[in-house]
Design an enzyme around this catalytic site. Structure first.
Site, short mmCIF file in Angstrom:
data_model
loop_
_atom_site.label_atom_id
_atom_site.label_comp_id
_atom_site.label_asym_id
_atom_site.label_seq_id
_atom_site.Cartn_x
_atom_site.Cartn_y
_atom_site.Cartn_z
N GLY A 11 -0.65 2.25 -9.93
CA GLY A 11 -1.18 2.28 -11.30
C GLY A 11 -1.89 3.58 -11.58
N GLY A 37 2.65 -0.55 -12.87
CA GLY A 37 2.56 0.73 -12.16
C GLY A 37 3.87 1.49 -12.24
CG ASP A 57 3.16 -10.94 -7.43
OD1 ASP A 57 1.92 -11.04 -7.47
OD2 ASP A 57 3.91 -11.25 -8.39
CG LEU A 72 -8.52 -0.31 -8.44
CD1 LEU A 72 -9.18 -0.30 -7.07
CD2 LEU A 72 -8.23 1.12 -8.86
CE LYS A 90 0.52 -19.19 -11.53
NZ LYS A 90 1.99 -19.36 -11.46
NE ARG A 105 -6.85 -12.43 9.04
CZ ARG A 105 -6.41 -11.37 9.72
NH1 ARG A 105 -6.66 -11.26 11.00
NH2 ARG A 105 -5.71 -10.42 9.12
CE1 TYR A 144 -7.73 -6.64 -17.23
CE2 TYR A 144 -9.53 -6.44 -18.79
CZ TYR A 144 -8.81 -5.94 -17.73
OH TYR A 144 -9.18 -4.74 -17.16
NE ARG A 185 -4.31 1.27 -20.22
CZ ARG A 185 -4.66 1.33 -18.93
NH1 ARG A 185 -5.91 1.14 -18.58
NH2 ARG A 185 -3.76 1.58 -17.99
#
Ligand code: NAD
Ligand code: UDP
Length: 315
Positions: A11, A37, A57, A72, A90, A105, A144, A185
């Protein structure tokens, strides 16, 4: 040499962060699924022996090996994150949960790219970190805003419950080279429109404000936050406190280019925040960070990049 995972590596911001971390002699594992991206953003890194790329993903679990994780991964542009809102939720929630489990972990430090959107359409200005926000939980921006709010909750619950070392930054509008010219944007739209001689599209009356931070300033802030004292978890605002109306932004771009564009007004999208301005005193105090690059200087560098991109001289 640290092993550092950067998600959202292909991205706009993730690719700049990879450059910064590689220049500091770290081993970087970049993860991205190219949802928003671009392969071109990381093309220059693929032959670097300290950079490994994984196409994955983050909604699905991935086993990692790292000392630090920067998260990010998430579409950031409203038209992009609204295209598949459930997927956006998600990505923020399952993505954060999967990475936090791995940080726990591995006993790795983990960073979350949160957002000024947690403040929604704010009732106070400038926004300080203790302001709890005004978000419409059922509006079109909620996938978002609420996804990022939930991710913050997960980060702080992992910190309190398991002692995970977390670092949370609330990023305000950031722009610069490698923004996708088509992601919708305002900065990329206006520059592309002005360069191509198309009308500039102002949504609403153009009196809504935003505070625009140049990417190099922001990346420095992300790095300082990750490397700050373990005691400091954030959330901390990072952004440029100089506030501009959207009409002023369009004027400035036209001034820099030295040509006038036709302006067309389009309806203001639902729940579009009226103003956005960070109070960055916490970042100054804890990180000794303040943005240095003015909007005019930053726009000149961004325009030059888009000019080359649109004429095929850079990827
Ligand atoms: P961007 O859209 O350019 O980058 C996001 C990256 O995440 C893309 O490469 C995309 O392909 C990847 N991604 C999305 N979903 C994914 C998934 N499920 N699995 C793997 N990869 C996935 O946006 P950006 O401007 O670089 O933003 C980076 C981060 O910073 C985002 O988390 C965003 O919310 C946050 N942020 C950015 C701004 C800004 O103004 N640029 C402001 C506030 C917060
Ligand atoms: N905007 C605009 N024209 C455009 C794109 C955006 O007037 O072509 C406005 C938008 O309505 C918002 C502001 O510019 O008020 C910033 O939009 P952007 O999508 O960049 O990010 P936001 O801060 O809203 O997440």
């Amino acid at each position: 040499m640290k092993k550092i995972v950067v998600t959202g590596a292909a991205g706009f911001l993730g690719s700049h962060l990879c450059d910064k971390l590689l220049s500091n002699n770290n081993n970087i594992i970049g993860i991205d699924n190219f949802y928003t991206g671009r392969k071109e953003n990381i093309a220059h890194l693929l032959n670097n022996k300290n950079f490994t790329f994984i196409n994955h993903d983050l909604i699905d679990f991935i086993k990692l090996d790292a000392d630090e994780i920067y998260n990010l991964a998430c579409p950031a542009s409203p038209p992009q994150y609204q295209k598949d809102p459930i997927r956006t939720l998600k990505t923020s929630i399952y993505g954060s949960l999967n990475l936090l489990e791995e940080a726990r972990r591995l006993k790795a430090k983990i960073f979350q790219a949160s957002t000024s959107e947690v403040y929604g359409d704010p009732d106070v200005t400038p926004q300080t970190e203790d302001y709890r926000g005004s978000v419409n939980p059922i509006g079109i921006r909620a996938c978002y805003d609420e996804g990022k709010r939930c991710a913050e909750t997960l980060f702080f619950d992992f910190h309190r419950t398991y002692g995970v070392n977390v670092k949370v930054v609330r990023i305000f509008n950031t722009y610069g080279p490698r923004m996708d010219p088509n992601d919708g944007r305002v900065v990329s739209n206006f520059i592309t429109q002005a360069l191509l001689g198309q009308p500039i599209t102002i949504y609403g009356d153009g009196q809504q404000t935003r505070s625009f931070c140049y990417c190099d300033d922001l990346i420095e802030g992300l790095f300082l936050m990750m490397n700050s004292s373990d005691r400091f978890t954030g959330p901390v605002n990072l952004g440029n406190p100089n506030e501009f109306t959207i009409s002023e932004l369009s004027e400035l771009i036209q001034d820099i280019l030295g040509k006038k564009s036709k302006i067309i007004h389009k309806p203001l999208p639902m729940d579009d925040p009226r103003q956005r301005c960070p109070d960055v005193s916490l970042a100054k105090k804890e990180l000794d960070w303040t943005p240095k690059i003015s909007l005019k200087e930053g726009l000149k560098m961004t325009i030059s990049y888009f000019d080359k991109l649109l004429s095929g001289k850079v990827n």
